[in-house]
Design a protein around this motif. Structure first.
Motif, mmCIF file in Angstrom:
data_model
loop_
_atom_site.group_PDB
_atom_site.id
_atom_site.type_symbol
_atom_site.label_atom_id
_atom_site.label_comp_id
_atom_site.label_asym_id
_atom_site.label_seq_id
_atom_site.Cartn_x
_atom_site.Cartn_y
_atom_site.Cartn_z
ATOM 1 N N UNK A 43 5.188 47.490 31.474
ATOM 2 C CA UNK A 43 4.984 46.604 30.323
ATOM 3 C C UNK A 43 6.013 45.482 30.312
ATOM 4 N N UNK A 44 7.296 45.827 30.462
ATOM 5 C CA UNK A 44 8.263 44.724 30.355
ATOM 6 C C UNK A 44 8.248 43.823 31.594
ATOM 7 N N UNK A 45 7.848 44.374 32.734
ATOM 8 C CA UNK A 45 7.742 43.494 33.912
ATOM 9 C C UNK A 45 6.575 42.516 33.800
ATOM 10 N N UNK A 47 5.871 40.994 31.141
ATOM 11 C CA UNK A 47 6.297 39.942 30.218
ATOM 12 C C UNK A 47 6.890 38.740 30.959
ATOM 13 N N UNK A 48 7.641 38.993 32.013
ATOM 14 C CA UNK A 48 8.159 37.823 32.737
ATOM 15 C C UNK A 48 7.428 37.592 34.063
ATOM 16 N N UNK A 49 6.232 38.131 34.141
ATOM 17 C CA UNK A 49 5.385 37.806 35.291
ATOM 18 C C UNK A 49 5.781 38.485 36.583
ATOM 19 N N UNK A 50 6.607 39.526 36.505
ATOM 20 C CA UNK A 50 6.949 40.278 37.723
ATOM 21 C C UNK A 50 5.806 41.182 38.147
ATOM 22 N N UNK A 51 4.927 41.520 37.210
ATOM 23 C CA UNK A 51 3.738 42.316 37.514
ATOM 24 C C UNK A 51 2.522 41.586 36.960
ATOM 25 N N UNK A 52 1.514 41.369 37.778
ATOM 26 C CA UNK A 52 0.287 40.747 37.263
ATOM 27 C C UNK A 52 -0.514 41.742 36.423
ATOM 28 N N UNK A 156 16.149 32.772 26.551
ATOM 29 C CA UNK A 156 15.599 32.774 25.185
ATOM 30 C C UNK A 156 15.323 34.202 24.728
ATOM 31 N N UNK A 157 15.282 35.134 25.674
ATOM 32 C CA UNK A 157 15.101 36.552 25.346
ATOM 33 C C UNK A 157 15.657 37.370 26.503
ATOM 34 N N UNK A 158 15.996 38.623 26.209
ATOM 35 C CA UNK A 158 16.521 39.512 27.251
ATOM 36 C C UNK A 158 15.655 40.767 27.323
ATOM 37 N N UNK A 159 15.315 41.149 28.562
ATOM 38 C CA UNK A 159 14.563 42.382 28.796
ATOM 39 C C UNK A 159 15.481 43.372 29.509
ATOM 40 N N UNK A 160 15.528 44.581 29.019
ATOM 41 C CA UNK A 160 16.369 45.616 29.633
ATOM 42 C C UNK A 160 15.485 46.797 30.014
ATOM 43 N N UNK A 161 15.602 47.257 31.245
ATOM 44 C CA UNK A 161 14.836 48.431 31.665
ATOM 45 C C UNK A 161 15.779 49.584 31.991
ATOM 46 N N UNK A 162 15.938 50.481 31.045
ATOM 47 C CA UNK A 162 16.833 51.635 31.183
ATOM 48 C C UNK A 162 18.185 51.242 31.776
ATOM 49 N N UNK A 163 18.885 50.326 31.108
ATOM 50 C CA UNK A 163 20.118 49.773 31.678
ATOM 51 C C UNK A 163 21.257 50.782 31.831
ATOM 52 N N UNK A 164 21.169 51.910 31.149
ATOM 53 C CA UNK A 164 22.275 52.868 31.240
ATOM 54 C C UNK A 164 21.884 54.166 31.939
#
Ligand code: ADP
Ligand code: MG
Length: 240
Positions: A43-45, A47-52, A156-164
């Motif tokens: 889902x979050x990928x 958002x910035x077009x990393x996944x079609x 303008x926004x930050x996406x974090x994928x399980x950063x910790x």
């Protein structure tokens, strides 16, 4: 700021996202949780077009991510993304890691990029580490550098994928503290995490996913107080 509507995605026959709809307003901190394999990273990928994706719409600041005419690298440059495994360039020093995108993507001069990068490096408490290479830093330090690098692009926004989730327990808080600071300053954030302490402290929205679907999308108080779905109740009971 981020509008996701009726988003569906398949890997071959396998449907990884099923009719997902949600919105992130400016300054929102959305925590996304759910069992492993539920589609959070996907889902979050998207958002910035990393996944079609095959169905639905996503717009970021009014720009349609799925539109083939959209300049995705340009859009991506404005959305900071921080991954589980830091993803710093191993052959570059911390300062060079901070400069690269600013110079190559934003066209800043080295001087400008250094000034900006060091500002954020200072902010994450690592100014003294600017000449080190990633493998000379702890996991928590590397992740703080990754956050500083993302911030130096003025996102303008930050996406974090399980950063910790790849960090040793004693390093988790140093990264969460930086993220709490960002949230409190009004950064728009989508954060995939199972750190419910973080969610309770700074999230204003919680999304719960299961099998590619958004089962809960509500205010934090509602999520922790009385989740509607049985799946979310079970999930909370297990991780808290
Ligand atoms: P989460 O982040 O919630 O653990 P993911 O978004 O990584 O979930 O993955 C959701 C599902 O999609 C999983 O079942 C995963 O195996 C599958 N998946 C992820 N990436 C791919 C891929 N590139 N090809 C096929 N299946 C994938
Ligand atoms: Mg994931």
């Amino acid at each position: 700021m981020i509008a996701i509507s009726n988003l569906s995605k398949w890997y071959g026959q396998f449907q990884v996202l099923a009719d997902c709809t949600t919105n992130v307003a400016k300054g929102d901190v959305m925590v996304i949780c759910g069992p492993s394999g539920s589609g959070k990273s996907t889902l979050i990928k998207t958002v910035n077009g990393l996944e079609p994706f095959q169905q639905g719409n996503i717009t970021v600041a009014g720009i349609s991510v799925g539109d083939p005419r959209t300049d995705l690298p340009k859009l991506r440059a404005r959305i900071g993304m921080v991954f589980q495994n830091f993803e710093l360039f191993p052959h570059l020093s911390v300062r060079q890691n901070l400069n690269l995108g600013q110079v190559q993507v934003l066209g800043r001069s080295e001087e400008e990029a250094t000034a900006r990068g060091l500002l954020y490096l200072d902010r994450v408490g690592l100014l003294s580490q600017q000449d080190k290479f990633p493998n000379q830093l702890s996991g928590g330090q590397q992740q703080r550098v990754a956050i500083a690098r993302a911030l130096s692009m003025d996102p303008i926004a930050m996406l974090f994928d399980e950063p910790t989730s790849a960090l040793d327990p004693e390093m988790i808080n140093e990264v969460l503290d930086v993220m709490v600071g960002l949230a409190q300053e009004g950064m728009t954030m989508m954060v995939v995490t199972h750190e419910m302490g973080f969610a309770r402290k700074v999230a204003n929205r919680v999304v719960f996913m299961d099998q590619g679907r958004i089962l809960e999308d509500c205010a934090k108080e509602e999520f922790f107080g009385a989740p509607r779905s049985e799946r979310a109740r079970e999930f909370l009971a297990r991780i808290i």
